[in-house]
Enzyme design. Structure first.
Site, PDB file in Angstrom:
ATOM      1  CG  HIS A 162      -5.191 -18.063   6.265  1.00 56.74           C
ATOM      2  ND1 HIS A 162      -6.178 -18.254   5.331  1.00 56.74           N
ATOM      3  CD2 HIS A 162      -5.122 -19.233   6.974  1.00 56.74           C
ATOM      4  CE1 HIS A 162      -6.704 -19.465   5.466  1.00 56.74           C
ATOM      5  NE2 HIS A 162      -6.080 -20.087   6.454  1.00 56.74           N
ATOM      6  CB  SER A 283      15.928   5.884  -1.791  1.00 55.59           C
ATOM      7  OG  SER A 283      15.338   7.137  -2.033  1.00 55.59           O
ATOM      8  CE  LYS A 289      12.729   3.398   0.710  1.00 54.87           C
ATOM      9  NZ  LYS A 289      11.563   2.570   0.991  1.00 54.87           N
ATOM     10  CD  GLU A 296      11.346  -3.935  -4.638  1.00 58.94           C
ATOM     11  OE1 GLU A 296      10.492  -3.127  -5.001  1.00 58.94           O
ATOM     12  OE2 GLU A 296      12.428  -3.584  -4.108  1.00 58.94           O
TER      13      GLU A 296
END
Ligand code: ARG
Length: 464
Positions: A162, A283, A289, A296
């Protein structure tokens, strides 16, 4: 100006005019099926050799055809070939060029076959090569995971259910979970390859042919186990493409799950893993970043691949036997899925090879969230002979006590523990540490470093 064209040179005998421009646009597949040029030529060369052996065409015609086809292939490989939409597809583009090159014998190549068995053959050969390439790609990924697993066999980390901390596990164990998944993908691809390895060539349009062809000869020349046994099935079967896509979907699902973990793990909140600069991006506005873009995109590729599977299943459903032009829509789906999967596999292999587990944060995280509560309950069962349900209850009370006190289980004093269960001794502290916890999980398939290393050795032997 009239856009009336000449009828198709390959099949236009009964046609007074050529197709409307829109007809040509919807009908032509050459923009994508040119990817099967090599397979088309390989199949035609085998067919020509068989026709000659059977006395259906002369040896000299077969020789001219076979040599001419090699010239066509070298033109395509060199990027010199002019693909024509008017010639619809790769099969007719190749044959038409062969005619330019060798003249009349080219017209004998199509004896005893049809584009229906030809396209089934070419596509099968293409998919078969892809299946082999996926297996190689999967093995490379498995090897990268095995290196991670071996190096991190005793690195502890939280195991989750979970997405809540459940019990400590090892980094190596977690990596090996993916080895098992990718091994099943590999085995699914290998199974599908065995099942699909029957040659459709010689099924002709749908009914077989009256020419005395030798289907065993072409089947074995093209690396098939046997010719397919039913000509209607041979030209209308796309199960091999569906199996490739469904296996790819399952594999992409595994990649997506792993990618999701890497996205979470590489965040500042988790800090479980450092991904290399080679597989991250920056970024344009936030200088600090470092984004896990490769992970992804791998996570997302499954969307395209599942889409291809659903598209082809839908294309095939309800098609009457035998060939229908609907089936031309099979290729783009498979090409796109194959490209996506190969890229995702390669990117994941690169990321896994480069990534570094952050042992310290993994260990700290492994110890939080009362992750050794089960070890405590097991200790009560083992040492005090308590029934597991009672031990569960006592442990629950101790967890509550620790939570109220804002401490972890190993921080409770013996006196505090004895206030809940008088028989507890200080031996209990031996099982509350995360390293002891993982080392104790020696059951087959368990997370103990010893077991993990056994699995690493087993898989190294299998794919090494
Ligand atoms: N381009 C076609 C395809 O990909 C080849 C087969 C055409 N057969 C036919 N009977 N029109 O399916």
């Amino acid at each position: 100006m009239s856009d009336k064209k000449q009828s198709n040179a390959m099949w236009g005998g009964r046609f007074a005019s050529g197709p409307d421009a829109i007809m040509e646009a919807i009908n032509a597949s050459i923009d994508f099926d040119q990817r099967m040029a090599r397979q088309d030529i390989e199949g035609s060369r085998a067919h020509a050799a068989m026709l000659a052996q059977q006395g259906i065409i002369t040896d000299s015609d077969a020789l001219a055809i076979r040599e001419g086809l090699l010239t066509v292939l070298s033109e395509i490989d060199a990027g010199e070939f002019e693909f024509s939409k008017a010639l619809e597809d790769i099969h007719m583009n190749v044959e038409s060029r062969l005619k330019d090159l060798i003249g009349e014998p080219a017209g004998r190549l199509h004896t005893g076959r049809s584009r229906n068995d030809q396209v089934a053959l070419d596509f099968k050969l293409w998919v078969r090569d892809q299946m082999d390439a996926v297996v190689v790609g999967l093995e490379a990924l498995m090897k990268a995971l095995l290196v991670q697993a071996e190096a991190g066999a005793d690195v502890v980390m939280p195991g989750f259910t979970h997405l809540q901390v459940a019990q400590p596990v090892t980094w190596g164990h977690h990596m090996m979970a993916y080895v098992e998944m990718f091994a099943r993908d590999r085995s699914r691809m290998q199974d599908a390859r065995v099942r699909m390895n029957e040659s459709p060539l010689g099924a002709a349009a749908l009914a077989g042919t009256g020419f005395p062809i030798d289907r065993d000869m072409t089947a074995s020349a093209l690396g098939f186990d046997r010719p397919s046994a039913n000509s209607l099935d041979a030209v209308s079967d796309r199960d091999f493409a569906l199996e490739f896509l469904s296996t790819s979907s399952i594999c992409a699902t595994h990649l997506s799950r792993f990618a999701e973990e890497l996205v979470i793990w590489s965040s500042a909140q988790f800090k479980f893993v450092t991904l290399s600069d080679r597989f991250s991006t920056g970024s344009s506005i936030m200088p600090q970043k470092k984004n896990p873009d490769a992970a992804e995109l791998i996570r997302a590729k499954v969307g395209r691949i599942n889409g291809s599977l659903v598209a082809l299943l839908t294309i095939m459903k309800g098609l009457p036997l035998a060939y229908s032009k609907d089936m031309q829509e099979d290729k783009e789906q498979v090409f796109d899925a194959a490209d996506s999967l190969m890229l995702a596999l390669a990117a994941m292999t690169g990321m896994v090879g480069d990534m570094a587990p952050n042992k310290d944060s993994l260990e700290v995280a492994a110890a939080t969230g009362f992750s050794t509560a089960t070890d405590l309950a097991d200790w009560l069962v083992r040492e005090l002979g308590m029934p597991f349900r009672d031990a569960h209850h006592v442990t629950g009370a101790l967890v509550k006590m620790a939570e109220d006190g804002g401490v972890d289980l190993p921080d409770l004093t013996l006196a505090q523990m004895q206030s809940v269960c008088a028989d507890i001794t200080d031996g209990v502290f031996g099982v509350l540490g995360v390293h002891n916890s993982v080392a104790s999980r020696l059951s087959y398939g368990g997370t103990a470093p010893k077991r993990v290393l056994e699995q690493v050795a087993r898989w190294n032997k299998e794919i090494g």
